[in-house]
Design an enzyme around this catalytic site. Structure first.
Site, PDB file in Angstrom:
ATOM      1  NE  ARG A  62      -3.930  -2.129   2.025  1.00 13.56           N
ATOM      2  CZ  ARG A  62      -3.861  -3.255   2.607  1.00 13.56           C
ATOM      3  NH1 ARG A  62      -2.647  -3.500   3.530  1.00 13.56           N
ATOM      4  NH2 ARG A  62      -4.450  -4.300   2.367  1.00 13.56           N
ATOM      5  CE  LYS A  65      -1.738  13.698 -14.359  1.00  8.56           C
ATOM      6  NZ  LYS A  65      -2.280  14.238 -15.579  1.00  8.56           N
ATOM      7  CD  GLU A  80       5.070  16.053 -23.056  1.00  9.03           C
ATOM      8  OE1 GLU A  80       4.578  17.004 -22.509  1.00  9.03           O
ATOM      9  OE2 GLU A  80       4.188  15.310 -23.340  1.00  9.03           O
ATOM     10  CE  LYS A 125       4.228  17.098 -14.607  1.00 11.23           C
ATOM     11  NZ  LYS A 125       4.353  15.776 -15.248  1.00 11.23           N
ATOM     12  CD  GLU A 166      -5.010  16.627 -15.119  1.00 13.31           C
ATOM     13  OE1 GLU A 166      -3.988  15.975 -15.052  1.00 13.31           O
ATOM     14  OE2 GLU A 166      -5.834  16.412 -16.213  1.00 13.31           O
ATOM     15  NE  ARG A 226      -0.292  16.708 -12.720  1.00 14.06           N
ATOM     16  CZ  ARG A 226       0.536  15.836 -12.102  1.00 14.06           C
ATOM     17  NH1 ARG A 226       0.306  15.865 -10.533  1.00 14.06           N
ATOM     18  NH2 ARG A 226       1.342  15.109 -12.495  1.00 14.06           N
ATOM     19  CG  ASN A 271      -3.056  17.051 -19.989  1.00 18.08           C
ATOM     20  OD1 ASN A 271      -2.180  16.527 -19.840  1.00 18.08           O
ATOM     21  ND2 ASN A 271      -3.962  16.704 -19.380  1.00 18.08           N
ATOM     22  CG  HIS A 279      -1.106  16.380 -24.160  1.00 19.50           C
ATOM     23  ND1 HIS A 279      -0.074  17.359 -24.244  1.00 19.50           N
ATOM     24  CD2 HIS A 279       0.073  15.265 -23.539  1.00 19.50           C
ATOM     25  CE1 HIS A 279       1.022  17.097 -23.806  1.00 19.50           C
ATOM     26  NE2 HIS A 279       1.212  15.915 -23.289  1.00 19.50           N
ATOM     27  CG  HIS A 323      -4.043  11.813 -25.939  1.00 18.46           C
ATOM     28  ND1 HIS A 323      -4.340  12.465 -24.867  1.00 18.46           N
ATOM     29  CD2 HIS A 323      -2.677  11.343 -25.754  1.00 18.46           C
ATOM     30  CE1 HIS A 323      -3.609  12.461 -23.802  1.00 18.46           C
ATOM     31  NE2 HIS A 323      -2.576  11.741 -24.094  1.00 18.46           N
ATOM     32  CG  HIS A 343       2.898  11.477 -25.560  1.00 18.87           C
ATOM     33  ND1 HIS A 343       1.409  11.594 -25.924  1.00 18.87           N
ATOM     34  CD2 HIS A 343       3.258  12.082 -24.610  1.00 18.87           C
ATOM     35  CE1 HIS A 343       1.310  12.640 -24.913  1.00 18.87           C
ATOM     36  NE2 HIS A 343       2.362  13.008 -24.162  1.00 18.87           N
TER      37      HIS A 343
END
Ligand code: GLY
Length: 343
Positions: A117, A139, A181, A209, A219, A223, A227, A230, A234, A246
């Site tokens: 955990r 993330k 990026e 960032k 987010e 946040r 993106n 993006h 995507h 990407h």
């Protein structure tokens, strides 16, 4: 050596950037750790340096290698890693050390988050993309057959090491992905990042960032600005079945979304030209869409983007900088799409 803090109260951590930064790995390990599992892939640079530093810090070191590419970013890999953690007796006081690009930091971070955990993880990022994006901000996750990054957690690392020595052997395509990026950060703050040397530019991207993540870790709003580019990226990745990687797709997405902002009257042509200057002229990234793409398919995928809770949603530039904009008129998206496909 440059150091940037990611300020998250009791989960704050340092990012160390520079040549030889791996030498500072010992300083970001949890003091309770007696054992480290290095999660990496074949042919990743700095493997022996990381093992040596962990050994010198008095830790028992075990290395586990995971597969390459999106198929290995799976729950099966998390199962394999968890079994490996059990076999070596990794405890909650110990540490997982990821060594690699964004795929490795996402997978190792998720495995660490789930182990007992929550076990500490330190990321040693070896690609530009991981240094400026994937390793920073907590993330983690893996793919399902139904989509990318659908299962994951927010799990902040104890520290991130960005050793520029790893970039000496970075393949061209990986450079392009990282630069895509990196180009994004030019538009988040308006800083002249091109005036900076590579180490300072990476540090500034991390700082930008870190500031965004500190203001909205999970987010719920701001946040999502990370993106930028993006939504279209995507759609492009899916429509090309990932023949476009990407970061390459993000570069094209930045230009598409700048043109969309202009179509909506949010920015002028000079600002669109700024995007072109950074993405194409400064970073040398491709802006031409591959042949054979269908407007309908791209359009449909953009409507299904995970930011689009109720309608077509983009991060768009404007007088007040970048904003998340919902209910973008479909006609404007169609117009920009048809223009891009006709080039
Ligand atoms: N890659 C975007 C984020 O970390 O939020």
């Amino acid at each position: 050596m440059l150091r940037v803090a990611v300020p998250l109260d009791d989960r704050s951590y340092p990012v160390v950037i520079g040549r030889g930064a791996v030498g500072e790995l010992g300083d970001v390990l949890p003091s309770t750790a007696r054992r480290a599992v290095i999660v990496t892939q074949d042919r990743v640079p700095l493997a022996s340096e990381v093992t040596d530093v962990l050994g010198a810090a008095g830790l028992d070191v075990v290395v586990r290698t995971i597969g390459q590419g999106e198929p290995a970013k799976s729950l099966a890999t998390i199962g394999d890693l968890s079994s490996a953690f059990a076999e070596v007796g990794l405890t909650r006081n110990d540490v997982v050390v990821s060594l690699g690009g964004g795929m490795v930091t996402d997978v190792a971070g998720f495995a660490a988050a789930c182990w007992h955990r929550g076990t500490a993880v330190v990321h040693v990022a070896t690609t530009v993309l991981a240094m400026v994006d994937a390793a920073i901000g907590g993330k983690t996750g893996v793919n399902l057959p139904q989509g990318k990054n659908l299962v994951g957690t927010f799990w902040q690392p104890s520290g991130v090491i960005c050793d520029l020595d790893a970039l000496d052997t970075l393949p061209d395509r990986e450079w392009r992905c990282g630069l895509g990026e990196m180009a994004k950060y030019h538009f988040l703050t308006g800083d002249d990042l091109l005036a900076l040397d590579l180490d300072e530019r990476i540090a500034r991207c991390v700082e930008i960032k870190a500031e965004v993540v500190a203001s909205d870790e999970r987010e719920s709003g701001r946040r999502a600005l990370l993106n930028y580019g993006h939504t279209f990226a995507h759609a492009l990745e899916i429509a090309t079945e990932h023949r476009i990687a990407h970061g390459e797709a993000v570069a094209i997405g930045l230009l598409f979304e700048a043109e969309l902002a202009a179509e909506l009257g949010r920015i002028d042509q000079a600002r669109v030209d700024d995007h072109h200057r950074v993405v194409v002229e400064a970073y040398g990234l491709d802006h031409v869409l591959p042949a054979g793409l269908r407007a309908d398919q791209l359009f449909d995928v953009m409507g299904r983007d995970k930011k689009a809770l109720t309608s077509m949603t983009f991060v768009l530039d404007g007088d007040d900088g970048l904003e998340v904009v919902g209910d973008v008129p479909e006609a404007a998206v169609r117009t920009v799409l048809d223009r891009a496909l006709a080039r």
